[in-house]
Design a protein around this motif. Sequence first.
Motif, short mmCIF file in Angstrom:
data_model
loop_
_atom_site.label_atom_id
_atom_site.label_comp_id
_atom_site.label_asym_id
_atom_site.label_seq_id
_atom_site.Cartn_x
_atom_site.Cartn_y
_atom_site.Cartn_z
N LYS A 172 2.87 0.29 10.04
CA LYS A 172 2.32 0.19 9.20
C LYS A 172 0.87 -0.55 8.87
O LYS A 172 2.44 -1.60 8.76
N TRP A 173 0.39 -0.53 8.22
CA TRP A 173 -0.05 -1.43 7.41
C TRP A 173 -0.69 -1.09 6.08
O TRP A 173 -1.59 0.10 5.96
N ASP A 174 -1.22 -1.84 5.26
CA ASP A 174 -2.77 -1.86 4.04
C ASP A 174 -3.02 -3.27 3.98
O ASP A 174 -2.61 -4.37 4.86
N GLY B 95 0.77 -1.10 0.00
CA GLY B 95 0.07 0.17 -0.19
C GLY B 95 0.79 1.30 0.04
O GLY B 95 -0.29 2.05 -0.32
N PHE B 96 2.73 1.13 -0.04
CA PHE B 96 2.95 2.59 0.08
C PHE B 96 3.92 2.72 -1.12
O PHE B 96 4.57 1.07 -2.23
N ALA C 249 -3.85 -2.14 -3.16
CA ALA C 249 -3.85 -1.82 -1.75
C ALA C 249 -3.47 -0.31 -1.57
O ALA C 249 -3.47 0.39 -2.56
N TYR C 250 -4.87 -0.96 -0.29
CA TYR C 250 -5.05 0.44 0.47
C TYR C 250 -4.35 0.60 1.49
O TYR C 250 -4.29 -0.61 2.12
N ALA C 251 -3.79 1.67 2.05
CA ALA C 251 -2.90 1.90 3.39
C ALA C 251 -3.71 3.09 3.87
O ALA C 251 -4.20 4.59 2.95
N GLU D 55 -2.88 4.69 6.28
CA GLU D 55 -2.16 6.05 6.84
C GLU D 55 -2.41 7.54 5.44
O GLU D 55 -2.47 8.41 5.97
N GLY E 265 -5.14 -4.69 0.91
CA GLY E 265 -5.91 -4.68 -0.51
C GLY E 265 -6.74 -6.18 -1.22
O GLY E 265 -6.74 -7.49 -0.28
N TRP F 237 -4.58 4.32 -2.44
CA TRP F 237 -4.35 3.60 -3.12
C TRP F 237 -3.10 3.26 -3.88
O TRP F 237 -3.38 4.30 -4.32
N THR F 238 -2.32 1.82 -4.66
CA THR F 238 -1.35 1.42 -4.72
C THR F 238 -1.70 0.13 -5.69
O THR F 238 -2.36 -0.75 -5.84
#
Length: 195
Positions: A153-155, A101-102, A177-179, A181, A157, A185-186
Motif C-alpha cells: 500500500k502506498w501514499d 494516507g490511511f 496525504a493522498y492514497a 487506492e 503527500g 486525502w488524510t
Amino acid sequence: DTYFEQNAVGISAQVEFRDVRDYLYSRSGWQYGYQGEFGEPAIGADQHYTRHEFFYRRYFLLSARPHTNIDVQAKLGLSSGEIFTSEEYAYALGGNKSLRGFDKTSFVGDAYVLLNLQYLQPLFGYKAFRGVVFLDAGNAYPSNAELHLGDIKWDVGVGLRVRVKSLVKIDLRVDAAYAPETGEWTYFAGTKELF
C-alpha cells in the motif's frame, strides 16, 4: 463478540547505533537498530511469544542547498506466538506514524514492512519553516510466512514543518496525504517529526 483475555508479560531488549548530527533546522547521518520483546510463561505470560522490529534511518543533507534534506526510513516487524490472534494482532499500520494516507490501524497483522521517504526544504527563505514532499509504502501481513512484497500500500503527500526554538526544539508538523487506492486525502497535525 468473543473476547480473549491473556497476560502478555515480556522482557524487552533494544540495540541501536546512532550517528546523527542535528543542525537545528536539518539533520545528517544515520541510525539503525533492533527492538525485541520476549514473553514466557516462566515470567508470567500466558504463552510464549516474540516480537522483533528492525529499523534503519538515513538523513541526507544536501550541501548545495542549506537545511535541505532527503530522509529515508525502513522498518521490518516479525512476530510469533498464539497470543497474537485475529482479535489482537502484533502490528498495525496507518495514521500519522506510518502510512499517512490511511486511517489509523487500517492494516493489521503479525508481520509488516514500511518505507518512508521525504524531501524537506526551507520555504520563503526561512530556515525554521520547511516544506515537505513525501512517499510512504508498506503493509501488514497475517504472519511472517505470508509477508508478500508484491502487496504494498502506498501514499504521497505534502506538509509543513516549523521549528520552534523557544519550546525545546519542538517541530510543529502538518501533513496532507493522498492514497490512490482509496482516492481520499488524510490530514494530520502534530508536534513531532515522523522519524
